[in-house]
Write a protein that holds these residues in place. Structure first.
Motif, PDB file in Angstrom:
ATOM      1  N   ILE A  40       0.827  -1.217   0.000  1.00 46.78           N
ATOM      2  CA  ILE A  40       0.000   0.000   0.000  1.00 46.78           C
ATOM      3  C   ILE A  40       0.863   1.271   0.000  1.00 46.78           C
ATOM      4  N   TYR A  41       1.508   1.476  -1.139  1.00 45.84           N
ATOM      5  CA  TYR A  41       2.264   2.706  -1.368  1.00 45.84           C
ATOM      6  C   TYR A  41       2.011   3.116  -2.807  1.00 45.84           C
ATOM      7  N   ASP A  42       1.614   4.356  -3.002  1.00 45.44           N
ATOM      8  CA  ASP A  42       1.294   4.876  -4.328  1.00 45.44           C
ATOM      9  C   ASP A  42       2.265   5.999  -4.683  1.00 45.44           C
ATOM     10  N   PRO A  43       3.246   5.733  -5.547  1.00 51.59           N
ATOM     11  CA  PRO A  43       4.205   6.779  -5.912  1.00 51.59           C
ATOM     12  C   PRO A  43       3.563   8.007  -6.541  1.00 51.59           C
ATOM     13  N   ALA A  44       2.380   7.836  -7.143  1.00 56.19           N
ATOM     14  CA  ALA A  44       1.704   8.985  -7.767  1.00 56.19           C
ATOM     15  C   ALA A  44       1.290  10.021  -6.740  1.00 56.19           C
ATOM     16  N   GLN A  45       1.211   9.613  -5.479  1.00 58.02           N
ATOM     17  CA  GLN A  45       0.852  10.554  -4.407  1.00 58.02           C
ATOM     18  C   GLN A  45       2.073  10.947  -3.577  1.00 58.02           C
ATOM     19  N   ASP A  46       3.247  10.756  -4.139  1.00 57.29           N
ATOM     20  CA  ASP A  46       4.502  10.995  -3.406  1.00 57.29           C
ATOM     21  C   ASP A  46       5.474  11.766  -4.290  1.00 57.29           C
ATOM     22  N   ALA A  47       5.055  12.961  -4.691  1.00 51.56           N
ATOM     23  CA  ALA A  47       5.819  13.721  -5.685  1.00 51.56           C
ATOM     24  C   ALA A  47       7.246  14.013  -5.243  1.00 51.56           C
ATOM     25  N   ASP A  48       7.456  14.265  -3.942  1.00 48.57           N
ATOM     26  CA  ASP A  48       8.808  14.602  -3.484  1.00 48.57           C
ATOM     27  C   ASP A  48       9.560  13.400  -2.927  1.00 48.57           C
ATOM     28  N   GLY A  49       8.952  12.224  -2.962  1.00 47.16           N
ATOM     29  CA  GLY A  49       9.639  11.016  -2.507  1.00 47.16           C
ATOM     30  C   GLY A  49       9.727  10.856  -1.004  1.00 47.16           C
ATOM     31  N   ALA A  50       9.034  11.704  -0.250  1.00 41.76           N
ATOM     32  CA  ALA A  50       9.149  11.642   1.206  1.00 41.76           C
ATOM     33  C   ALA A  50       8.614  10.325   1.764  1.00 41.76           C
ATOM     34  N   CYS A  51       7.532   9.817   1.195  1.00 40.95           N
ATOM     35  CA  CYS A  51       6.969   8.552   1.690  1.00 40.95           C
ATOM     36  C   CYS A  51       7.889   7.380   1.361  1.00 40.95           C
ATOM     37  N   ALA A  52       8.499   7.408   0.196  1.00 41.85           N
ATOM     38  CA  ALA A  52       9.466   6.361  -0.142  1.00 41.85           C
ATOM     39  C   ALA A  52      10.622   6.380   0.847  1.00 41.85           C
ATOM     40  N   ARG A  53      11.064   7.552   1.239  1.00 48.10           N
ATOM     41  CA  ARG A  53      12.160   7.636   2.214  1.00 48.10           C
ATOM     42  C   ARG A  53      11.720   7.103   3.582  1.00 48.10           C
ATOM     43  N   THR A  54      10.448   7.279   3.919  1.00 48.34           N
ATOM     44  CA  THR A  54       9.932   6.702   5.165  1.00 48.34           C
ATOM     45  C   THR A  54      10.034   5.183   5.124  1.00 48.34           C
ATOM     46  N   ILE A  55       9.678   4.586   3.995  1.00 47.72           N
ATOM     47  CA  ILE A  55       9.787   3.130   3.846  1.00 47.72           C
ATOM     48  C   ILE A  55      11.236   2.688   4.014  1.00 47.72           C
ATOM     49  N   ILE A  56      12.144   3.418   3.415  1.00 48.34           N
ATOM     50  CA  ILE A  56      13.563   3.067   3.506  1.00 48.34           C
ATOM     51  C   ILE A  56      14.041   3.130   4.947  1.00 48.34           C
ATOM     52  N   ARG A  57      13.610   4.122   5.697  1.00 49.70           N
ATOM     53  CA  ARG A  57      14.021   4.219   7.103  1.00 49.70           C
ATOM     54  C   ARG A  57      13.474   3.044   7.919  1.00 49.70           C
ATOM     55  N   LEU A  58      12.261   2.623   7.620  1.00 48.48           N
ATOM     56  CA  LEU A  58      11.698   1.458   8.313  1.00 48.48           C
ATOM     57  C   LEU A  58      12.537   0.214   8.041  1.00 48.48           C
TER      58      LEU A  58
END
Length: 305
Positions: free
Chosen positions: A275-293
């Motif tokens: 449940i991650y949608d890159p289309a709603q993550d224009a600046d990549g902040a949510c992807a970076r949250t996943i990486i930190r996890l």
């Protein structure tokens, strides 16, 4: 040293050609392989799926039925194969319906496998009352056998059974939504369930209790992370664009604490992050949250194996 097998799932629960289908690659681009250091990533590839379809299927009544069946088959093989080679599967992308194939593969490695789910929803919606046909609202119910009589076709033969006493669900905040459909909590069946408020107040203790619960009758267990367990204020790239997400949920630090505390318990054989949608993550902040996890989890696993 523990070896990691990354398995990408280019599946979208609404049958869209983009959105969640692009999640696995976006997480790769954000650096998930490096995030697993000091552990070693030995394989990293996507499963192969037919074209996405927004239509509801005739056998399951679920959206994107052909891709759902293919995903379940392929994940069964991939997860079982990784476990047989003593690798640690990390499934990324797609949605919670990936659990159908994940658990089918996991139970090939042991008679019974526990399941710890971190999710903003319990996902026990019966097939016959599903409003939108999204499989990700139904998979826990299917694994528990709650809607088995209405499931037909190839998927019915693929879905394994998980006993309520082998299941823990942490972080749901969907009581009001379930009440609309008269769907009771899995806690009433004997599963270990703690809502988002309880988890946020004592993340370490609740995680330890949950891990202990799912291994009472099982030596091995799987951790599944639906990222909508996070508060949308912290992780807006969940749900459907232009549809308000449910308020509340965990902070990234709370989720990391739960994952780390649970992972210290013996027997963890794999993890899924969905449940991650890159289309709603224009600046990549949510992807970076996943990486930190993943980074935080890697440090725990490296220190405990």
């Amino acid at each position: 040293m523990l070896q990691i097998a990354i398995i990408g799932v280019p599946f979208d629960g609404y049958g869209r050609a983009a959105n969640q289908t692009l999640a696995a690659q976006a997480i790769r681009d954000a650096g998930i392989s490096a995030a697993w250091a000091p552990l070693e990533v030995v394989t990293d590839e996507d499963i192969l799926l037919p074209a996405q379809s927004p239509e509801r299927g005739t056998d399951t009544t679920l959206v994107n039925e052909s891709a759902l069946i293919a995903m379940t088959r392929d994940l069964t093989v991939r997860v079982a194969g990784a476990a047989a080679s003593e690798a640690f599967p990390c499934v990324i992308g797609g949605d919670c319906s990936s659990l159908l194939g994940i658990m089918a593969g996991a139970v090939q490695t042991a008679d019974r496998v526990g399941l710890l789910v971190l999710d903003g929803h319990e996902d026990t919606m019966p097939l016959d009352v599903s409003e939108d046909g999204e499989a990700a609202n139904t998979e826990i119910g299917l694994l528990l056998g709650l809607t088995g009589k209405t499931l037909r076709g190839p998927l019915a033969a693929l879905v394994p059974t998980v006993a309520p006493g082998s299941l823990a669900i942490l972080g749901p905040r969907d009581d009001a939504w379930r009440r609309r459909f008269n769907v009771a909590s899995a806690a009433g069946l004997g599963a270990y369930v703690r809502d988002a408020t309880a988890v946020a107040s004592q993340p370490g203790q609740v995680a330890r209790e949950a891990a202990e619960f799912v291994t009472r009758s099982n030596q091995r267990w799987w951790m599944h992370v639906d990222l909508d367990v996070l508060d949308p204020e912290h992780f807006p790239a969940q749900g459907v664009p232009d549809v308000p997400d449910e308020p509340g949920g965990l902070s990234p630090d709370q989720l990391s604490a739960v994952m780390a505390s649970a992972a210290r318990h013996p027997g963890l054989i794999g993890i899924s992050l969905v449940i991650y949608d890159p289309a709603q993550d224009a600046d990549g902040a949510c992807a970076r949250t996943i990486i930190r996890l993943v980074q935080d989890l890697a440090q725990v696993l490296a220190g405990s194996r």
